[in-house]
Design an enzyme around this catalytic site. Structure first.
Site: not given
Ligand code: RIB
Ligand code: CA
Length: 316
Positions: A242
Site C-alpha cells: 500500500h
Molecule cells: O490499509 C493499509 C494501510 O494501513 C497501510 O498504511 C498499512 O501500513 C496500514 O497502516
C-alpha cells in the site's frame, strides 16, 4: 532540478518501511524528516521501526520524531495480526541506535511548515492522519503552506480492509481524515482501489532478495512475512504494497490514473465509521477536494521499487 522536499508521516509497518526505503533510494526526493504515529502498532514500536528502517537504508542521520500515541477522538486500534507483534516482523533486527528528536512531531510539522516557503513541502502520510490533523488544528496557517498531501488511505469501489467499508488508516482516526479532507490542501489519495491492483509476485520478491546485502535480505523477509495476511484473507495471488504507492506517485505520476472527486469521511455511524464516501459521479455537486487514484501500471511500480532499493547502500 532541486529535489522535492517531503515529510513522511508513518506507522511502520512493513509497507511503510518500503515507502521509506523507496524515498531514501530516490535522489529526486529530499526527506526532511519522518514523523511517527500510532497505528499498525503502538507509538513506541512505530518509532523503533522507523529507526530500524532508516539504519537499514544507511540513514542514521535522518530526523525521526515521535508523534501522537492515539487518535484524536477514538481509542487506538492496531494491526498486529497483519504486521506481527513488533509491526516489522519478518527479519531478525538488532536494537536501533540512532536518536529520536526531542521536539514532538506535531510541533515540528508546524515549525517546519511555517518556516518554509508556501508550497515548498509535500506531506506523505501513510498511517492514521492524526499528526497532520493535529498540526492543522494547532496552527491552521500551515494549510496554506503545504504544497500537496499524497496519502495512502481509504477505499471506495473495493470497500474496506478493516470493516466492510473502512480502510485501516481512516478507520483508526476518521476524525483526523475528515479534518484533512475539509482542509482545502491539494490532496492526492492512493486508496485500496489502486493499491489492490498492484500485488507482489514471488518472482519480484526474489528479485528484491537478489539485490543482496542487508537491504535485499531484510526487505524480502519483511514483505514475505507481510503478504501472508492478504493471501489468507483475500486468497489473492500476492499481497498489496500500500504505502509505497504515495512515493511512487511522486517519482513517476505517469504510472497512475485517477479522477478529481469530492470525498467525505463517516465519523458518526458505528456501522460505517471511517468510510471514505467518494462522490465519484458528482451527485452532490460539491467542488472536488482530492484526486482519487484508481489505476496503476503495476509492473512499472514494482520495477521502480526494486531499482531504487538497489540504489541504497547494501549494508553489512
Ligand atoms: O490499509 C493499509 C494501510 O494501513 C497501510 O498504511 C498499512 O501500513 C496500514 O497502516
Ligand atoms: Ca502505514
Amino acid at each position: 532540478m532541486a529535489p522535492r522536499k517531503i515529510i513522511i508521516d508513518t506507522d511502520p509497518g512493513q509497507d511503510d518501511a518500503l515507502a521509506i526505503l523507496l524515498a531514501l533510494g530516490s535522489p529526486e526526493l529530499e526527506v526532511l524528516g519522518i514523523t511517527c504515529v500510532a497505528g499498525n502498532v503502538p507509538l513506541p514500536l512505530t518509532i523503533r521501526n522507523a529507526r530500524l528502517v532508516c539504519e537499514l537504508a544507511g540513514r542514521a542521520d535522518m530526523k525521526i520524531f515521535a508523534g501522537c500515541e492515539r487518535p484524536m477522538v477514538r481509542d487506538l486500534v492496531t494491526a498486529e495480526a497483519v504486521h506481527g507483534e513488533t509491526g516489522l516482523d519478518g527479519p531478525n533486527w538488532d536494537k536501533p541506535t540512532m536518536p529520536v528528536q526531542e521536539v514532538h512531531a506535531v510541533d515540528w510539522l508546524v515549525e517546519t511548515l511555517m518556516a518554509a516557503e508556501d508550497g515548498e513541502i509535500t506531506l506523505c502520510p501513510v498511517g492514521p492522519i492524526t499528526n497532520v490533523a493535529m498540526a492543522m488544528v494547532r496552527e491552521p496557517r500551515i494549510v496554506g503552506k503545504i504544497a500537496e498531501i499524497v496519502t495512502m488511505g481509504g477505499g471506495f469501489f473495493v470497500g474496506g480492509n478493516t470493516t466492510p467499508v473502512a480502510e485501516f488508516n481512516v478507520y483508526v482516526d476518521p476524525h483526523a481524515a475528515a479534518v484533512m479532507y475539509r482542509s482545502g490542501v491539494p490532496i492526492t489519495t492512493m486508496p485500496l482501489d489502486v493499491t489492490h491492483k498492484a500485488l507482489m509476485s514471488p518472482a519480484w520478491i526474489e528479485s528484491v532478495r537478489e539485490i543482496g546485502g542487508e537491504v535485499g535480505a531484510k526487505t524480502a523477509a519483511m514483505v514475505s512475512f507481510y503478504e501472508r495476511y492478504d493471501l489468507d484473507r483475500y486468497g489473492s495471488r500476492g499481497g498489496p504494497l500500500h504505502d509505497p504507492a504515495t512515493i511512487a506517485y511522486l517519482l513517476r505520476p505517469e504510472l497512475y490514473g485517477g479522477k478529481d472527486v469530492f470525498v467525505e469521511v463517516e465519523t458518526q455511524s458505528e456501522l460505517t465509521m471511517g468510510m471514505t464516501v467518494v462522490d465519484y459521479w458528482d451527485r452532490f455537486g460539491r467542488p472536488p477536494n482530492c484526486r482519487w487514484i484508481s489505476e496503476v501500471d503495476s509492473d512499472g511500480f514494482f520495477e521502480l521499487i526494486r531499482e531504487r532499493l538497489a540504489n541504497l547502500p547494501a549494508g553489512r
